[in-house]
Each structure stands twice: as C-alpha cells, then as structure tokens.
Design an enzyme around this catalytic site. Structure first.
Site, mmCIF file in Angstrom:
data_model
loop_
_atom_site.group_PDB
_atom_site.id
_atom_site.type_symbol
_atom_site.label_atom_id
_atom_site.label_comp_id
_atom_site.label_asym_id
_atom_site.label_seq_id
_atom_site.Cartn_x
_atom_site.Cartn_y
_atom_site.Cartn_z
ATOM 1 N N ASP A 35 35.256 23.923 28.330
ATOM 2 C CA ASP A 35 34.500 24.626 29.533
ATOM 3 C C ASP A 35 35.599 25.979 30.063
ATOM 4 O O ASP A 35 37.116 26.426 29.422
ATOM 5 C CB ASP A 35 33.563 24.572 30.720
ATOM 6 C CG ASP A 35 32.562 25.235 30.395
ATOM 7 O OD1 ASP A 35 32.477 26.144 30.207
ATOM 8 O OD2 ASP A 35 31.418 24.328 30.212
ATOM 9 N N ASN A 69 20.823 28.863 23.227
ATOM 10 C CA ASN A 69 19.866 29.392 23.999
ATOM 11 C C ASN A 69 19.910 30.491 23.169
ATOM 12 O O ASN A 69 18.291 31.693 24.036
ATOM 13 C CB ASN A 69 20.330 30.373 25.715
ATOM 14 C CG ASN A 69 21.225 29.033 26.590
ATOM 15 O OD1 ASN A 69 20.673 27.963 26.986
ATOM 16 N ND2 ASN A 69 22.404 29.784 26.918
#
Length: 757
Positions: A135, A255
């Site tokens: 990340d 998404n």
C-alpha cells in the site's frame, strides 16, 4: 403628565429600597441539592432521628448487611460522617459490566459481521501470522503496533504514509483490541510494504519488487488493496511464485462496478486465479454499488464506511473493496493460527467453505461464494469422538492432526463399519448411498467398451490401475481383494470416509498408506458429508499417490469422479465439486442429473487441462431411452453447452474429459433444434473422449457430426450483444441516409447565404 411621572418614580424608589434592605435570596427556594449515598454502620443500622426524617428520602436497609441507602441533602453527608456508629459514607456510582460479553460499539458492526469476536472468544487473533500490506505505507499510530516493513523507494520509508490509505487498511487488520476501531486480527505480525510513492505514484514494477521482498521474508499472507487494468504477465509470474512458496494472496476486486451489477469489471491482480478476489458489502450485507463484478469474485466482506486509523493519531471512515480486502486477510490469518497444519490453499478453501451465501444460491458474479466469516465450531476430532470411540492412538498417523479421534475417523475404512453392522454383505457391494451393487460402484471408472468383457477372466488387479480403470476382477466380490480387511494391511481398492475439518474434507496418511501400489483410494461422502464440496490433499499425500501409482475416486450418491494419479503435479491439491444451483445458466432446469462445477487447484493455481483423462459419472433416473442421455459441459467463452458424450452404466451416465468446467447430463434432443429448426449445440465426440477446441454446431439427432452450416442464424449472431445481420444492415442504411440528409442540409444553408450576399 408630571404627576404620573412622579408617581412611577416613587414606586421604583420604594422597590429599590426594599431590595437593598431585604436580600433577594430570602424569597428564593432554599431547598438543597440532594445526592444518593450508601452508609455503612459498625454493627446495626440506626433509625434516622425524627428531626431528619423530613429530609431523608428513599431509605432502604439491607437485610443481612449493616448498610443503608438513602437520598439526602448535600449538607447531611458531612453530618453522617461524624456519627461515631458510621464506618463510611459513599456516593452511589454507576456500574460498568466487566464480563467477556461484549456490547458492540457503534463502529464494531464490521467486526461483528465477520464474527471476529467469536474467533477471539475461541482464542484466535492471528498471533504469529506474518501479513504484508502492499500500500502507501504505515503511519505510526497509538492504536497499532507494526512488526516491520519495507519500501521499494529510496528515501521514502514505509513509515511515511503520504496518503493515509495504507494506515487505514492496516488498522482494519491489526488495530489493538479495545481501541476505537479495533482490528479483526489484532495479534498478527503486520508488515507495511510501500509500493506507492508520494512523488512517483505506483507502478506494476513496484508491485513486483514488493512481492519479491515478501517471498524473501517468508510472509504468510499478502494484502493488495490495489489494482490495475491490463494484464501484466510479469506480475502474474511473481504472484504464482509467491503462491508456490505457500503465500496466500488477497486482492480487491475494484471499484469500477456498475450500479446494476452488469459487466465484467474486476481488475488485476484480483482477476488472477491464484488470488482471492474480494467484493464489498454494506451493513445490510448488500453489494455496494461500485463493487466490481465478474466470475472471478471469490468472497465478499464489509467495505462501506469502515472506520479506521488515519495519520497523525486520527481516525477516518473509508469505503471500497480496499476496505473489504483486509477483512478477508484477517480471517485467513485467524484460520492459519487455528489450523497450522493446513496449507495456504487449504485455508483458502476453508474460507470459501465457511462463507455465508449471499445473492443467488451458490457462487455468483456479485458476491462470489458469499460473505467471509469465522465459524466457531467443535474441533473435528472432538465431534468424531462423540459419535464413535477412538481406536488405539498408536495406529494414528502424525500428519499434523490433533488427536486419535480425528485420525481414527479417516483411517478406518467405512466398509469395515458396514461389515460390523451387516456382516452377511460384502463391503464392496455398498460403495455409495444410491449404488445398488458392485457394478455400479465401478461404473465411473470402467470404460463402456470394457463392459462387454466383464464375463471374461480377469487379470491381476494390480496390473491395470494406472489409467483410472478398475479391472474386471474388482467387480467380482468373490475374487476381489478385501477392502482394508485388517488394520495395517493393504488392499488394491480401499474405501474411506473423509474427515470434515472445518468444512474441508481430508483423508489421513494412513488412508493412503493402506492402498497397495497401483491401487485405488475411494473417498466416499455419505449423507452426513454430502454437503462438503472440497477435498484437500497435502503435498506428501499427492507425492505418495504419484510415486505408488494410486488413483483417486471421489464417490457421492449422485456423482463419481475417477482421477488418475498422473493428473496431479507435485504439491498440495484441492479438488472442488460444487453443485450449481440458481446461476442462471440456460437449460439447467432441464438437466437429467445434478449440475456440478469442478475445479482442481494445485499449489494455489487452478489447473484447467490435464495430461490424463478424468472419468466422471452422473446418476440419472431410469428412463425408457437412456441412449439419448449425454454429458455436457458449459462453454463460458461461447455461452452454450457443449456435448462430451457418454454411455449408460447401471444408473450413471459415464464419460471422460481432460478439462474441468461445469458439467451435467441432458437429453440430447434438448439442443438439437431451435424453434426454426436450426441446430444450435453439440460437441464433437469420439467414444467417451473429448476433442478439445472442436465444436460441431450441426449435430444430428443421432449424435453424429455433420458439416457446419455455411451461414449462422440470427439467433447465433446475437450472442454477446451482437446485432443480427438483418438488423445490422438496417442500422447501416439508416446511418448512411441520416448522413446524406445532414450533408444536404449544410449545402442548402450555404447556397442560401450566397444568394443573400
């Protein structure tokens, strides 16, 4: 006017004078504030004096203790303390529950949904499991402790989270128990791998560098709350290497989903078979509108407005599949702590098995197999001990299972149990719930062309095992070797009942060892185990099957799979055989047998084609014309059923294939004609073998192939959203006409302007 003014002035002067002489408090309410107190006396409780009864309220004396509770004015507290018979005077205070029963906070809904608290109560918090989060880095936060990390960028340490995304994901996994936004697995060893730079962003090369580090450092799980659009083979190679090293990889589906759930929108790396793809749901367990959809979705988890950690010891709510992914990662860590004997891919299978089905029944494009959750249950060895006493513990193998109860269940062949109940019958005559005799037992492993030879003398049973075909002698209970007749002895064909380990079927090392070289191990799922959909074999068990030429049979009341040892590669394997219900596949309601979806996952990678053929048998009801019943598979690329073929053998339709997909049995007449009489489906067949990559759309009624038609029908051309040819021609004509009208209009306007000029 002056008189009136003088009168009012006199009145106001009088009021002012009275106020100066008499304090306002004289007319005010003089009642004191009252408090609830507890008074402890030395021996016996004294009655309140008559002079105080008017100000003491709610007096209550304990029956066995010298204690009284009451409500009194504040000034009375000091007076009571001076009483020589009073030991103490205390203010009554509110209580706080200190038991292990948790009242959920407003931010704990996601923990509760995945049943993290049940895992904690069972003593599993992910302790000792190494989790790498790929990340933006981790920011130091008061609510979490990190085990370490790595940055693929020089000059940007992993502890510099320029965005906050990585810190939030880390908190969902490992924030300490009891904090505002406590993590799902608070005791994991959490490592931050910074693959996003504040200045440069993040590229797939950075992702590969992170995977390389994770392999070197021996991570157990990699969490990737990230994605990219197009295939990058190098990343795929790196992930496959990580999986081969025993690392479980979990990634966000993306998404980019449509509100109506249509389309294939899952991004990489979640799109790879080796990766667990995670979708997002809200508090109501409904898919969030942007959660990506597609067949690769494997599990779903909370991902809408998830509270978590933010840089600077702050907190923030975030939404997306990025937030759903660490929930699955955490549950995987919890299961690894609970089942250290299982491989990472067996943990993956266990996550799927324990998921709560959402949406359409079974696997679907929106939720995968369902909501990931922890299932608290009695260890399998204890359950087995409750049902049947354990045998001698010295007989049990040391393959990582807890005790002899669990081992015993797997090492004692069910046929021996059947002999104890009905000694008059031969154990090989009872292979499954619905198979009447020994012939039906072997139907799934005996090619149709050998049926005619059943009356001929049989050869040595050990001379014909390697291709999954059982010899004729094994069909004869009088001449076949006994199936596990005594513990410690071997047989050419051994039937065992697997152990249910957290929703995954397993067999013991002793089960495999009980089979003679070049023999057959039949794993029989009775009615109690019929709902199990996965069989897991360890790397050592697979090696023994291959080294000793042992074939594997999965037997259920409606299915039999014969898997030759040559199908397997080195390493652990998970064989999936899931019933397909409600997936919306055309014609599934007209199937003549159960619809099954098959998968083989070897070393974390899905294997679609095999070097040797697997034989499958589907139970069908007895019909007048069973010759029309054939096995078909669902061709996802063409969105239609393709025929494999097959023959009827004592209640089963049996055929062979060298690839896995979704299979069932149809009456071939279902696919022979559309309403216009055009053939629409079929598969080129050769006996019971499949000719891969060949489609014969002109299959005739007798199942033989004919030449493909020169021109396909409009219905065929309409697949995958394409317009029929007639509609396409009409559309093109209209478009050309509109263009000509537009050109004419423009020319007309220009000509008018010239005339005016």
């Amino acid at each position: 006017m002056n008189k009136r003014l003088k009168r009012w002035s006199a009145i106001m002067s009088f009021v002012l004078l009275v106020n100066l002489l008499v304090p306002v408090g004289t007319f005010a309410d003089t009642e004191e504030e009252k408090v609830d107190i507890i008074v402890t006396y030395k021996d016996v409780v004294r009655e309140s004096p008559d002079s105080r009864r008017s100000v003491y309220e709610n007096e209550h004396t304990m029956k066995t203790l010298p204690i009284k509770t009451m409500t009194v004015p504040v000034s009375e507290v000091e007076r009571l303390k001076e009483d020589p018979n009073v030991v103490s005077v205390s203010l009554d205070q509110p209580l706080q529950l200190m038991s292990d029963t948790r009242e959920l906070g407003e931010h704990d809904w996601n923990n509760d949904m995945v049943k993290a608290f049940d895992a904690w109560d069972d003593g599993y918090t992910g302790k000792g499991v190494k989790v790498a989060v790929f990340d933006t880095g981790f920011d130091e936060h008061q609510d979490i402790t990190y085990a370490g990390g790595h940055s693929v960028f020089e000059g940007e340490p992993y502890t510099h989270d320029h965005h906050g995304h990585g810190t939030h994901v880390a908190g969902i996994i490992g924030a300490r128990e009891g904090t505002l936004h406590q993590g799902i697995a608070p005791d994991v060893q959490l490592y931050g791998v910074k693959v996003f730079s504040q200045e440069k962003g993040g590229n797939t090369s950075n992702l590969i560098a992170g995977i390389d580090w994770a392999i070197q450092e021996g991570m157990d799980i990699i969490n990737m709350s990230l994605g990219y659009t197009n295939e990058v083979p190098a990343v795929h190679t790196a992930i496959k290497q990580a999986v081969a090293q025993g690392i479980l990889v979990v990634a966000a589906s993306g998404n980019g989903g449509k509100a109506d759930g249509s389309g294939e929108t899952i991004e990489y790396p979640a799109k790879y078979d080796e990766v667990i793809a995670v979708a997002s749901v809200d508090k109501e367990m409904k898919r969030t509108n942007t959660s990506a959809t597609g067949v690769e979705n494997e599990l779903a988890a909370p991902g809408h407005l998830i509270g978590g950690l933010a840089p600077g010891n702050k907190y923030v709510f975030m939404s997306g599949t990025s937030q759903a992914t660490p929930h699955v990662t955490s549950l995987a860590a919890i299961l690894m702590g609970k089942h250290p004997e299982l491989s990472s891919q067996q943990i993956r299978a266990l996550l799927v098995e324990q998921s709560l089905d959402l949406g359409s029944e079974g696997h679907d494009r929106l939720y995968g197999y369902g909501l990931a959750q922890y299932v608290s249950s009695t260890p399998p060895d204890e359950e087995e001990n409750e049902e049947s006493p354990a045998e001698d513990p010295q007989e049990q193998p040391s393959d990582g299972k807890e005790n002899e109860g669990s081992e015993d269940q797997g090492s004692t062949p069910p046929d021996e149990e059947e002999n104890e109940e009905s000694p008059a019958e031969d154990p090989q005559e009872q292979p499954s719930d619905g198979k009447e005799n020994e012939g039906s037992e072997n139907q799934g492993s005996t090619p149709p062309d050998e049926e005619e030879n059943e009356e001929s003398p049989a050869e040595d049973p050990q001379e014909q095992p390697s291709d999954g075909k059982e010899n004729e002698e094994s069909k004869n209970p009088d001449s076949a070797p006994p199936t596990g007749e005594k513990e410690g002895k071997q047989a050419a064909r051994v039937q065992v009942k697997p152990v249910n380990l957290g929703g995954v079927a397993i067999v013991s090392n002793a089960d495999v060892a009980s089979v003679l070289d070049n023999g057959t191990l039949v794993v029989f799922f009775d009615s109690a185990l019929d709902d199990l959909t996965r069989l897991a074999l360890t790397a050592d068990q697979v090696k023994e099957l291959k080294d000793r030429g042992i074939n594997l049979v999965i037997a259920k009341h409606d299915l039999e799979l014969v898997i030759p040892h040559g199908v397997f590669k080195v390493g652990d394997v998970v064989i999936e055989f899931e019933r397909v219900v409600g997936k919306g596949i055309p014609f599934a309601g007209q199937a003549k047998s159960t619809v099954y979806q098959f998968k083989i996952i070897q070393n974390g990678q899905r294997v679609r084609h095999f070097d040797e053929e697997i034989e499958m048998g589907f139970r069908v009801d007895q019909e007048k014309n069973v010759n029309n019943l054939k096995i078909y598979y669902w061709n996802e690329s063409l969105n239609e059923w393709e025929k494999i073929g097959g023959n009827y053998q004592e209640g089963f339709i049996v055929a062979r294939t060298n690839h896995f997909s979704t299979y069932t049995v149809f009456d071939s007449a279902v696919f022979e004609e559309t309403k216009s009489g055009t053939p629409i489906s079929g598969g080129k067949t050769n006996g019971n073998s499949t000719t891969e990559g060949t489609t014969n759309r002109g299959t005739s009624k007798n199942g033989t192939g004919s030449e493909p038609q020169a021109e396909e029908s409009n219905e065929q051309n309409n697949k995958d959203g394409a317009l029929p040819k007639t509609a396409t021609n009409l559309y093109n004509s209209l478009a050309i006409g509109a263009l000509l009208l537009l050109i004419g209009f423009v020319l007309l306007r220009k000509s008018k302007r010239r005339i005016v000029e």
